[in-house]
Design an enzyme around this catalytic site. Structure first.
Site, PDB file in Angstrom:
ATOM      1  N   TYR A   1       0.816  -1.227   0.000  1.00 50.33           N
ATOM      2  CA  TYR A   1       0.000   0.000   0.000  1.00 50.33           C
ATOM      3  C   TYR A   1       0.843   1.268   0.000  1.00 50.33           C
ATOM      4  CZ  TYR A   1       0.818   1.124   4.939  1.00 50.33           C
ATOM      5  OH  TYR A   1       1.396   1.496   6.122  1.00 50.33           O
TER       6      TYR A   1
ATOM      7  N   LYS B   1      -6.560  -7.086   9.904  1.00 50.32           N
ATOM      8  CA  LYS B   1      -5.516  -8.037   9.520  1.00 50.32           C
ATOM      9  C   LYS B   1      -5.809  -9.383  10.178  1.00 50.32           C
ATOM     10  CE  LYS B   1      -1.067  -6.288   9.171  1.00 50.32           C
ATOM     11  NZ  LYS B   1       0.360  -6.057   9.533  1.00 50.32           N
ATOM     12  N   ASP B   2      -5.792 -10.428   9.392  1.00 46.71           N
ATOM     13  CA  ASP B   2      -6.031 -11.770   9.906  1.00 46.71           C
ATOM     14  C   ASP B   2      -4.777 -12.605   9.619  1.00 46.71           C
ATOM     15  OD1 ASP B   2      -7.025 -14.321  10.489  1.00 46.71           O
ATOM     16  OD2 ASP B   2      -8.024 -14.499   8.534  1.00 46.71           O
TER      17      ASP B   2
ATOM     18  N   ASP C   1      -7.394   3.187   9.051  1.00 49.31           N
ATOM     19  CA  ASP C   1      -6.519   2.990   7.885  1.00 49.31           C
ATOM     20  C   ASP C   1      -7.187   2.085   6.834  1.00 49.31           C
ATOM     21  OD1 ASP C   1      -3.406   3.138   9.577  1.00 49.31           O
ATOM     22  OD2 ASP C   1      -5.320   3.007  10.577  1.00 49.31           O
TER      23      ASP C   1
ATOM     24  N   ARG D   1      -2.374  10.223  11.116  1.00 51.71           N
ATOM     25  CA  ARG D   1      -2.446   9.602   9.785  1.00 51.71           C
ATOM     26  C   ARG D   1      -3.648   8.670   9.636  1.00 51.71           C
ATOM     27  NH1 ARG D   1       2.874   8.290   8.071  1.00 51.71           N
ATOM     28  NH2 ARG D   1       2.840   6.087   8.561  1.00 51.71           N
TER      29      ARG D   1
ATOM     30  N   TRP E   1      -6.121   9.063   6.613  1.00 52.11           N
ATOM     31  CA  TRP E   1      -6.581   8.029   5.657  1.00 52.11           C
ATOM     32  C   TRP E   1      -8.100   8.040   5.599  1.00 52.11           C
ATOM     33  CZ3 TRP E   1      -2.655   6.515   2.957  1.00 52.11           C
ATOM     34  CH2 TRP E   1      -1.478   5.968   3.490  1.00 52.11           C
TER      35      TRP E   1
END
Ligand SMILES: *[C@@H]1O[C@H](CO)[C@@H](O)[C@H](O)[C@H]1NC(C)=O
Ligand SMILES: *[C@@H]1O[C@H](CO)[C@@H](O)[C@H](O)[C@H]1NC(C)=O
Ligand SMILES: *[C@@H]1O[C@H](CO)[C@@H](O)[C@H](O)[C@H]1NC(C)=O
Ligand SMILES: *[C@@H]1O[C@H](CO)[C@@H](O)[C@H](O)[C@H]1NC(C)=O
Ligand SMILES: *[C@@H]1O[C@H](CO)[C@@H](O)[C@H](O)[C@H]1NC(C)=O
Length: 391
Positions: free
Chosen positions: A44, A140-141, A151, A225, A229
């Site tokens: 990303y 996230k996994d 984000d 940030r 995002w």
């Protein structure tokens, strides 16, 4: 290249920016490309730079920028459009962001190879990314179960919206699902108490993380940030969202509410603090961070252009921020004619306690693409704005 004289006059007229010779959008883009520091990979971070390059391509119509994007994207794909490397056990929203530049390339070239890659990413997201009980994508996994982070809305939101708009616009289920992701973030991360409408970095729907607030599940702090995002995500999905869907109004409202908070929280220098919560402003270790400042500037300028924000109320905010960035974060790279982008914090995660000491302890990086991309985006908006006003 559209190097308009009005832009130069206005900048030099302001005194402190007298040294500006060319528009920063193309200057920084060209500099970064020439340094050869952008990996040809699908992360990303690179994708965030490519978003800036897309805007420069659109603004200048120069085919060189499209060729550059093609040259960066092609090595990550096989001839049939599958990814050269993909870890099927690694499910994270950060992996989806590359879908946005690939979609841009597809709309520009109609090359089916990009279409295959886009379809693959969309399938990974919808059919393989785990969800919280309420239906939010895990960030996230397996690392961050049942957690949503701001984000992630930027990583997957605009891509999902563009995908739906281009390939399946009448599919209400898709639009409802995109809206749901934002709704969950709003419900858990935004404190709507009067006078406080910023959003915490993320939340844990099952309250398991050490940082989870017992009522909302949210992490303790507003990180510049993450909220940046999110600000961009709200705005960018509106480019695609059907105005007839209830989500359009809601997302517009959330964007405007956040814009109000961003305006209110602007430091007198023109920038925004790394940790934005009131009690940490000006505190030892805290600082004005460049990537977030660029994101808010981009959001405000584009918000004005799209008619979502009143120019009379918001242009001054963006102008002050843009001048600060030009002065403080843009620097000459030796005598080579290129410029650097400074002051961008390397990372911010909810891996640990998510407390003040954690956020301020992370180092800053020169030419970090997570700051470079947003500054290019802000610059294109800035140059467009001045060009339209003065040409
Ligand atoms: C400065 O320019 C050189 C090439 O001239 C490049 O390799 C380097 O990455 C640039 N950035 C910094 C921070 O020096
Ligand atoms: C830039 O974007 C606008 C609006 O989407 C579009 O009409 C125009 O064709 C684009 N220009 C280029 C060079 O892609
Ligand atoms: C595409 O190519 C890759 C390797 O080059 C191969 O593993 C994959 O099966 C191919 N996919 C299709 C749909 O042909
Ligand atoms: C909408 O999109 C989803 C996900 O791709 C799909 O499963 C569903 O069949 C679509 N619905 C319609 C009515 O096409
Ligand atoms: C929301 O913010 C107010 C004012 O800062 C604070 O008193 C309150 O505890 C917050 N609520 C939550 C749920 O964090």
């Amino acid at each position: 290249m559209r190097l308009n004289s009005a832009f130069l006059t206005l900048l030099t007229g302001s005194g402190s920016l007298a040294a500006v010779e060319k528009p920063y959008s193309t200057w920084l883009t060209d500099s970064i490309i020439s340094y050869n520091i952008v990996p040809k990979s699908r992360w990303y971070t690179e994708a965030t730079f490519y978003y800036g390059v897309e805007a420069v391509h659109n603004h200048t119509s120069s085919p060189a920028y499209l060729s550059y994007l093609v040259s960066q994207a092609d090595p990550i794909l096989t001839p049939n459009g599958s990814f050269v490397s993909w870890d099927f056990k690694d499910h994270q929203l950060d992996n989806i962001r590359i879908g946005s530049p690939l979609l841009y390339l597809y709309t520009q070239t109609s090359n089916v190879r990009y279409r295959s890659a886009i379809d693959f990413l969309h399938d990974r997201l919808l059919n393989h990314q785990k969800r919280t009980p309420a239906g939010g994508f895990w960030h996230k996994d397996p690392k961050y179960p049942n957690q949503m982070w701001l984000d992630g809305l930027f990583m997957a939101g605009p891509f999902s919206a563009a995908y739906a708009a281009l390939f399946d616009p009448k599919n209400i289920t898709l639009w409802d699902d995109i809206l749901l992701q934002f709704q969950l973030i709003e419900d858990h991360c935004r404190n709507t108490t009067k006078g406080n409408s910023m959003l915490k970095h993320g939340y844990d729907e099952l309250y398991k993380a050490v940082w989870a607030d017992p009522v909302t599940g949210a992490s303790p702090l507003v990180w510049i940030r993450a909220q940046g995002w999110y600000f961009m995500a709200l705005l960018d999905v509106l480019d695609w969202f059907p105005t007839s869907h209830e989500g359009y109004k809601l997302i517009t409202k959330w964007f405007k509410d956040l814009a109000k908070a961003v305006k209110r929280e602007q430091d007198e220098s023109g920038g925004w603090w790394l940790v934005m919560d009131e009690q940490y402003k000006g505190k030892k270790g805290n600082y004005i961070e460049s990537s977030g400042t660029a994101m808010y500037t981009y959001g405000i300028l584009k918000g004005i252009r799209k008619g979502l924000l009143e120019e009379t109320e918001y242009f001054g905010v963006a102008e002050k921020a843009y001048k600060l960035m030009a002065e403080r974060f843009v620097a000459r790279n030796g005598t080579g004619g290129g410029i650097n982008w400074e002051g961008t914090v390397r990372v911010g995660s909810l891996d640990g306690k998510g407390d003040y000491e954690y956020y301020i302890g992370i180092n800053k990086v020169v030419n970090d693409l997570k700051g470079v991309g947003p500054f290019i985006l802000a610059s294109v908006e800035w140059e467009r704005h001045l060009g339209e006003k003065n040409l």
